[in-house]
Design a protein around this motif. Structure first.
Motif, PDB file in Angstrom:
ATOM      1  N   ILE A  20       9.261 -14.337   9.791  1.00 49.09           N
ATOM      2  CA  ILE A  20       8.221 -15.052   9.055  1.00 49.09           C
ATOM      3  C   ILE A  20       8.328 -16.548   9.512  1.00 49.09           C
ATOM      4  O   ILE A  20       9.302 -16.827  10.469  1.00 49.09           O
ATOM      5  CB  ILE A  20       8.259 -14.863   7.545  1.00 49.09           C
ATOM      6  CG1 ILE A  20       9.625 -15.709   7.126  1.00 49.09           C
ATOM      7  CG2 ILE A  20       8.330 -13.374   7.122  1.00 49.09           C
ATOM      8  CD1 ILE A  20       9.587 -15.500   5.332  1.00 49.09           C
ATOM      9  N   ILE A  57      10.704  -7.207   1.322  1.00 53.91           N
ATOM     10  CA  ILE A  57       9.983  -8.237   2.376  1.00 53.91           C
ATOM     11  C   ILE A  57       8.337  -7.947   2.475  1.00 53.91           C
ATOM     12  O   ILE A  57       7.940  -8.638   3.339  1.00 53.91           O
ATOM     13  CB  ILE A  57      10.756  -9.036   3.670  1.00 53.91           C
ATOM     14  CG1 ILE A  57      10.963  -7.379   4.448  1.00 53.91           C
ATOM     15  CG2 ILE A  57      12.134  -9.356   3.194  1.00 53.91           C
ATOM     16  CD1 ILE A  57      11.438  -7.713   5.758  1.00 53.91           C
ATOM     17  N   GLN A  80       5.863 -10.612   2.117  1.00 52.18           N
ATOM     18  CA  GLN A  80       5.858 -11.886   2.999  1.00 52.18           C
ATOM     19  C   GLN A  80       4.847 -11.621   4.054  1.00 52.18           C
ATOM     20  O   GLN A  80       4.488 -10.607   4.291  1.00 52.18           O
ATOM     21  CB  GLN A  80       7.206 -12.018   3.441  1.00 52.18           C
ATOM     22  CG  GLN A  80       8.375 -11.950   2.462  1.00 52.18           C
ATOM     23  CD  GLN A  80       9.207 -13.269   2.465  1.00 52.18           C
ATOM     24  OE1 GLN A  80       8.447 -14.514   2.621  1.00 52.18           O
ATOM     25  NE2 GLN A  80      10.382 -12.980   2.012  1.00 52.18           N
ATOM     26  N   SER A  81       4.646 -12.897   4.772  1.00 56.87           N
ATOM     27  CA  SER A  81       3.613 -12.739   5.980  1.00 56.87           C
ATOM     28  C   SER A  81       4.448 -12.654   7.197  1.00 56.87           C
ATOM     29  O   SER A  81       5.258 -13.729   7.759  1.00 56.87           O
ATOM     30  CB  SER A  81       2.956 -14.260   5.964  1.00 56.87           C
ATOM     31  OG  SER A  81       2.110 -14.332   4.722  1.00 56.87           O
TER      32      SER A  81
END
Length: 272
Positions: free
Chosen positions: A113, A145, A148-149
């Motif tokens: 990320i 996760i 998340q991006s």
């Protein structure tokens, strides 16, 4: 008018700008200084993150945005900030990764990320390259996760296992949702469908300051091909994969013989 003010020279890092000892030679550094002083714009395009390029940046004159994460991000080195990032949908690839963990018990899977690297496989499988470079990372479970991006994924294993895992992408209907390429024999990288060094180079050239610049791009591996094709002049070092040499406009000396110096002092005066 300075002779190189209308040019961008953008270089891959590992296997290109850096030699086989993982260093940028003084000869290359001095050539870049000359190029920039003559009005040129120099940048790097790498699969690395903004953190693990740091050991290579000492005395390296970079004055244009860098392409990181193999096209997943455009990063201003001077301002230390992201100009653009391209994420993938984590839920699209999570089942595929779980299958890889079960099918290839020695594989190391890394999830990137913007500010963190996660390893989602057994600690005993940690990538030797990460240990050698003392990269910072956190162990995590995939489920932890998912929100998340994600910018990119690296699968690290034998080439045979990576080829098999690449075939699995079709079974999970990910061939139309992701872009995949080898960045080394033991690294298969997965990014979003519209992500590559070449596409992010296009984003760079859409910026007002670089819109009408001529591009010389240099790289040695499969992940560099689209960038070399997008450039006005694509250069492969002598140590590049044969398929990369075939699509390049010019083959220069090897990364151990100061390829950037060769481009600036020998090739550019001939071409331009």
């Amino acid at each position: 008018m300075k002779p190189y003010q209308d040019f961008i020279l953008i270089s891959d890092l590992d296997g290109t700008l850096a030699n086989s000892e993982h260093k940028v030679s003084e000869k290359n550094k001095k050539a870049i200084v000359y190029f920039v002083e003559q009005g040129g714009h120099f940048s790097i395009a790498t699969g690395r993150t903004q953190k693990n390029v740091v050991p290579y940046m000492t005395d390296l004159m970079i004055n244009a945005p860098c392409i990181l994460y193999n096209g997943g991000a455009l990063f201003s080195w001077q301002e230390q900030r992201f100009l653009k990032t391209m994420q993938m949908k984590s839920n699209d690839v999570s089942d595929f990764l779980r299958c890889c963990i079960l099918s290839f018990p020695k594989m190391c899977i890394e999830v990137f990320i913007e500010e963190q690297l996660y390893v989602v496989t057994d600690p005993v499988n940690i990538d030797e390259h990460m240990k050698r470079e003392k990269q910072e990372f956190v162990y995590a479970q995939i489920d932890d996760i998912l929100e998340q991006s994600w910018i990119k994924i690296i699968l690290c294993d034998s080439h045979e296992h990576l080829l098999a895992s690449r075939n699995l992408l079709t079974e999970f209907h990910l061939d139309n949702k992701t872009n995949q390429f080898f960045s080394a024999v033991t690294y298969l990288e997965i990014v979003g469908k519209q992500v590559s060094k070449g596409k992010m180079l296009g984003e760079l050239l859409n910026m007002e300051a670089y819109r009408f610049k001529k591009v010389i791009a240099v790289g040695d591996f499969e992940n560099d091909v689209e960038m070399l094709q997008r450039a006005d002049c694509g250069v492969a070092p002598a140590n590049a994969q044969e398929d990369v040499k075939k699509i390049a406009d010019w083959v220069a000396v090897s990364n151990d013989d100061d390829v950037i110096h060769d481009i600036i002092y020998r090739i550019m005066p001939i071409l331009f």
